[in-house]
Design a protein around this motif. Structure first.
Motif, PDB file in Angstrom:
ATOM      1  N   PRO A  49       0.657  -1.168  -0.062  1.00  0.00           N
ATOM      2  CA  PRO A  49       0.096   0.051  -0.018  1.00  0.00           C
ATOM      3  C   PRO A  49       0.852   1.291   0.043  1.00  0.00           C
ATOM      4  CG  PRO A  49      -0.810  -1.608   1.482  1.00  0.00           C
ATOM      5  CD  PRO A  49       0.435  -2.011   1.011  1.00  0.00           C
ATOM      6  N   PHE A  50       1.975   1.309   0.696  1.00  0.00           N
ATOM      7  CA  PHE A  50       2.709   2.377   0.721  1.00  0.00           C
ATOM      8  C   PHE A  50       3.204   2.907  -0.495  1.00  0.00           C
ATOM      9  CE2 PHE A  50       6.968   4.212   1.230  1.00  0.00           C
ATOM     10  CZ  PHE A  50       6.791   5.412   1.935  1.00  0.00           C
ATOM     11  N   ILE A  51       3.973   1.577  -1.216  1.00  0.00           N
ATOM     12  CA  ILE A  51       4.417   1.618  -2.537  1.00  0.00           C
ATOM     13  C   ILE A  51       3.661   2.302  -3.437  1.00  0.00           C
ATOM     14  CG2 ILE A  51       5.801   0.656  -4.568  1.00  0.00           C
ATOM     15  CD1 ILE A  51       7.401   1.037  -1.856  1.00  0.00           C
ATOM     16  N   ILE A  52       2.299   1.842  -3.752  1.00  0.00           N
ATOM     17  CA  ILE A  52       1.248   2.332  -4.444  1.00  0.00           C
ATOM     18  C   ILE A  52       0.972   3.467  -4.108  1.00  0.00           C
ATOM     19  CG2 ILE A  52      -1.130   2.032  -5.076  1.00  0.00           C
ATOM     20  CD1 ILE A  52      -0.893  -1.003  -4.658  1.00  0.00           C
ATOM     21  N   ALA A  53       0.805   4.064  -2.808  1.00  0.00           N
ATOM     22  CA  ALA A  53       0.423   5.377  -2.383  1.00  0.00           C
ATOM     23  C   ALA A  53       1.651   6.623  -3.093  1.00  0.00           C
ATOM     24  CB  ALA A  53       0.567   5.535  -0.861  1.00  0.00           C
ATOM     25  N   ILE A  54       2.933   5.925  -2.851  1.00  0.00           N
ATOM     26  CA  ILE A  54       4.145   6.809  -3.551  1.00  0.00           C
ATOM     27  C   ILE A  54       3.954   6.931  -4.938  1.00  0.00           C
ATOM     28  CG2 ILE A  54       6.600   6.515  -3.884  1.00  0.00           C
ATOM     29  CD1 ILE A  54       6.295   7.904  -1.374  1.00  0.00           C
ATOM     30  N   TYR A  72      -3.009  10.104   2.491  1.00  0.00           N
ATOM     31  CA  TYR A  72      -4.173   9.415   3.033  1.00  0.00           C
ATOM     32  C   TYR A  72      -3.821   8.161   3.755  1.00  0.00           C
ATOM     33  CZ  TYR A  72      -7.938   5.966   3.039  1.00  0.00           C
ATOM     34  OH  TYR A  72      -8.847   5.093   3.596  1.00  0.00           O
ATOM     35  N   ASP A  73      -2.730   7.517   3.105  1.00  0.00           N
ATOM     36  CA  ASP A  73      -2.133   6.341   3.586  1.00  0.00           C
ATOM     37  C   ASP A  73      -1.513   6.560   5.161  1.00  0.00           C
ATOM     38  OD1 ASP A  73      -1.576   3.255   3.152  1.00  0.00           O
ATOM     39  OD2 ASP A  73       0.379   4.120   3.549  1.00  0.00           O
ATOM     40  N   MET A  74      -1.163   7.509   5.284  1.00  0.00           N
ATOM     41  CA  MET A  74      -0.662   8.376   6.663  1.00  0.00           C
ATOM     42  C   MET A  74      -1.626   8.318   7.496  1.00  0.00           C
ATOM     43  SD  MET A  74       1.312  11.730   7.432  1.00  0.00           S
ATOM     44  CE  MET A  74       2.214  11.906   5.730  1.00  0.00           C
ATOM     45  N   ILE A  75      -2.671   8.982   7.317  1.00  0.00           N
ATOM     46  CA  ILE A  75      -3.879   9.285   8.169  1.00  0.00           C
ATOM     47  C   ILE A  75      -4.590   8.140   8.674  1.00  0.00           C
ATOM     48  CG2 ILE A  75      -6.061  10.296   8.458  1.00  0.00           C
ATOM     49  CD1 ILE A  75      -4.974  12.614   6.749  1.00  0.00           C
ATOM     50  N   GLU A  76      -4.748   7.047   7.494  1.00  0.00           N
ATOM     51  CA  GLU A  76      -5.272   5.733   7.826  1.00  0.00           C
ATOM     52  C   GLU A  76      -4.684   5.068   8.996  1.00  0.00           C
ATOM     53  OE1 GLU A  76      -7.462   2.685   4.855  1.00  0.00           O
ATOM     54  OE2 GLU A  76      -5.155   2.752   4.455  1.00  0.00           O
ATOM     55  N   LYS A  99      -1.568   3.150  14.403  1.00  0.00           N
ATOM     56  CA  LYS A  99      -0.057   2.621  14.223  1.00  0.00           C
ATOM     57  C   LYS A  99       0.831   4.147  14.019  1.00  0.00           C
ATOM     58  CE  LYS A  99      -0.410  -0.120  10.867  1.00  0.00           C
ATOM     59  NZ  LYS A  99       0.102  -1.016   9.894  1.00  0.00           N
ATOM     60  N   MET A 100       0.680   4.793  15.045  1.00  0.00           N
ATOM     61  CA  MET A 100       1.359   6.350  15.007  1.00  0.00           C
ATOM     62  C   MET A 100       2.810   6.108  14.577  1.00  0.00           C
ATOM     63  SD  MET A 100      -1.146   8.331  15.408  1.00  0.00           S
ATOM     64  CE  MET A 100      -0.488   9.636  15.584  1.00  0.00           C
ATOM     65  N   GLY A 101       3.473   5.279  15.267  1.00  0.00           N
ATOM     66  CA  GLY A 101       5.125   5.095  14.784  1.00  0.00           C
ATOM     67  C   GLY A 101       5.377   4.960  13.337  1.00  0.00           C
ATOM     68  N   TYR A 102       4.457   3.911  12.843  1.00  0.00           N
ATOM     69  CA  TYR A 102       4.599   3.595  11.353  1.00  0.00           C
ATOM     70  C   TYR A 102       4.035   4.946  10.430  1.00  0.00           C
ATOM     71  CZ  TYR A 102       3.532   1.044   6.894  1.00  0.00           C
ATOM     72  OH  TYR A 102       3.725   0.550   5.584  1.00  0.00           O
ATOM     73  N   ALA A 103       3.030   5.503  11.077  1.00  0.00           N
ATOM     74  CA  ALA A 103       2.509   6.723  10.278  1.00  0.00           C
ATOM     75  C   ALA A 103       3.422   7.936  10.314  1.00  0.00           C
ATOM     76  CB  ALA A 103       1.053   7.222  10.904  1.00  0.00           C
ATOM     77  N   SER A 104       4.264   7.926  11.320  1.00  0.00           N
ATOM     78  CA  SER A 104       5.195   9.003  11.726  1.00  0.00           C
ATOM     79  C   SER A 104       6.352   8.884  10.708  1.00  0.00           C
ATOM     80  CB  SER A 104       5.738   9.135  13.161  1.00  0.00           C
ATOM     81  OG  SER A 104       4.497   9.419  13.957  1.00  0.00           O
ATOM     82  N   ALA A 105       6.512   7.475  10.598  1.00  0.00           N
ATOM     83  CA  ALA A 105       7.677   7.132   9.581  1.00  0.00           C
ATOM     84  C   ALA A 105       7.282   7.636   7.955  1.00  0.00           C
ATOM     85  CB  ALA A 105       8.000   5.682   9.566  1.00  0.00           C
ATOM     86  N   GLU A 106       6.062   7.372   7.849  1.00  0.00           N
ATOM     87  CA  GLU A 106       5.586   8.096   6.327  1.00  0.00           C
ATOM     88  C   GLU A 106       5.534   9.532   6.500  1.00  0.00           C
ATOM     89  OE1 GLU A 106       2.151   5.049   4.508  1.00  0.00           O
ATOM     90  OE2 GLU A 106       1.725   5.791   6.554  1.00  0.00           O
ATOM     91  N   ALA A 107       5.226  10.178   7.360  1.00  0.00           N
ATOM     92  CA  ALA A 107       5.342  11.606   7.486  1.00  0.00           C
ATOM     93  C   ALA A 107       6.857  12.231   7.243  1.00  0.00           C
ATOM     94  CB  ALA A 107       4.774  12.193   8.740  1.00  0.00           C
ATOM     95  N   VAL A 120       9.143  10.491   5.608  1.00  0.00           N
ATOM     96  CA  VAL A 120       9.553  10.246   4.315  1.00  0.00           C
ATOM     97  C   VAL A 120       8.767  11.632   3.408  1.00  0.00           C
ATOM     98  CG1 VAL A 120       8.933   8.856   2.275  1.00  0.00           C
ATOM     99  CG2 VAL A 120       9.691   7.784   4.366  1.00  0.00           C
ATOM    100  N   LEU A 121       7.661  12.079   3.672  1.00  0.00           N
ATOM    101  CA  LEU A 121       6.988  13.000   2.952  1.00  0.00           C
ATOM    102  C   LEU A 121       7.938  14.138   3.238  1.00  0.00           C
ATOM    103  CD1 LEU A 121       4.773  14.259   1.308  1.00  0.00           C
ATOM    104  CD2 LEU A 121       3.457  14.527   3.345  1.00  0.00           C
ATOM    105  N   PHE A 122       8.364  14.548   4.631  1.00  0.00           N
ATOM    106  CA  PHE A 122       9.150  15.715   4.945  1.00  0.00           C
ATOM    107  C   PHE A 122      10.403  15.607   4.073  1.00  0.00           C
ATOM    108  CE2 PHE A 122      12.649  17.140   7.659  1.00  0.00           C
ATOM    109  CZ  PHE A 122      12.425  18.574   7.644  1.00  0.00           C
TER     110      PHE A 122
END
Length: 307
Positions: A71-76, A258-262, A269-277, A279-281
């Motif tokens: 899902p993350f690869i698709i989102a990117i 969206y993937d981050m918020i979900e 999974k705030m740690g996982y979502a923070s890692a996505e944030a 990457v976006l940063f």
């Protein structure tokens, strides 16, 4: 020599006034921007959720899992396609419109206001309106295409067409801002360049190619990078437009925000979502550094030409 250096960097009363006046703003900006960024980076190193009391340190495990997640690869991929799609269509369109308005057509101010109106319109009502327009059964867009023999399309339910729809909406909304920036840049170009070029026979398209475009290079770099950054932060359009039949937002087109918020607020999974944030940063930081490097390169080239 030390005395001269100290004298050179000695703060005057006017400097202290500026520092004290800016201190509250800098403190507020630090509290709202830098501290959350540091906190997000900190959380990304933990198995952090909103339920458990224990939050074990996992290091870079969240990032490793991230790049192994489909899902993350698709989102990117979807986010990059949307961002570069907006860039490819928005920047040249804004440049062409700005060039036409710069020539001094009648009712220029009205045209500028008309093109800039979507920029100041909130995204949510704009996206809702476009959702009606792109409706597969009763939408005006399919009705318009029917005059050219085009069969009705499921613009909001087909993954590819949904991405195209998001790009169309975002280009329509952002082209006015880019146009204004280009107009400001064109206004700053001296007429002497065009007069000298006209003597050599370079008018019209040639003048635009050999004078306007080179002189607008720093502006073009700025507009392009800002458009890309906004493209990578796309969310509201996706949330409203690209939802499935049952109304689950973000199902048809998954993007990074969206993937981050979900992951953060649906699966906790705030740690996982923070890692996505993070990457976006880093993506936004890289784009900003590219802009600064290109701007510096343009400044250096300009100094060389002046010499």
């Amino acid at each position: 020599m030390e005395a001269s250096v100290k004298k050179r960097f000695r703060l005057k009363p006017g400097h202290w006034f500026c520092i004290l006046a800016l201190a509250p703003i800098i403190a507020l900006y630090t509290y709202l921007r830098f501290i959350p960024i540091a906190k997000t980076m900190y959380i990304s190193l933990f198995e952090w959720d909103l339920i458990s009391v224990k939050k074990p340190f996992v290091g870079l495990e969240n990032f490793i899992t991230l790049f192994q997640s489909e899902p993350f690869i698709i989102a990117i991929q979807n986010t990059s396609i949307i961002a570069f799609g907006i860039l490819i269509f928005s920047v040249p369109t804004a440049l062409i419109i700005a060039s036409m308005l710069h020539k001094g057509i009648r009712f220029k101010a009205w045209y500028e206001a008309l093109y800039f109106l979507p920029v100041i319109t909130p995204m949510v009502p704009v996206a809702v309106t476009w959702k009606w327009i792109l409706d597969s059964q009763h939408g005006l867009f399919n009705y318009f295409l029917s005059f050219f023999g085009v069969a009705p399309k499921a613009w909001l339910f087909d993954p590819v067409l949904a991405i195209v729809s998001v790009i169309m909406l975002t280009v329509w909304k952002t082209v006015g801002y880019n146009m204004i920036i280009f107009l400001v840049g064109m206004t700053g170009i001296s007429k002497e360049f065009y007069e000298a070029a006209a003597i050599d026979g370079a008018t019209g398209a040639k003048a635009f190619r050999y004078i306007t475009l080179p002189m607008l290079k720093p502006i073009t770099v700025f507009v392009s990078i800002i458009t890309l950054i906004h493209g990578y932060n796309v969310f509201s359009q996706i949330y409203i437009l690209a939802s499935d039949i049952q109304g689950s937002p973000g199902y048809v087109v998954r993007v990074l925000v969206y993937d981050m918020i979900e992951n953060g607020f649906r699966y906790y999974k705030m740690g996982y979502a923070s890692a996505e944030a993070v990457v976006l940063f880093l993506i936004v930081l890289a784009l900003t550094m590219v802009q600064l490097w290109l701007a510096k390169d343009n400044t250096t080239s300009g100094k060389g030409l002046n010499r």
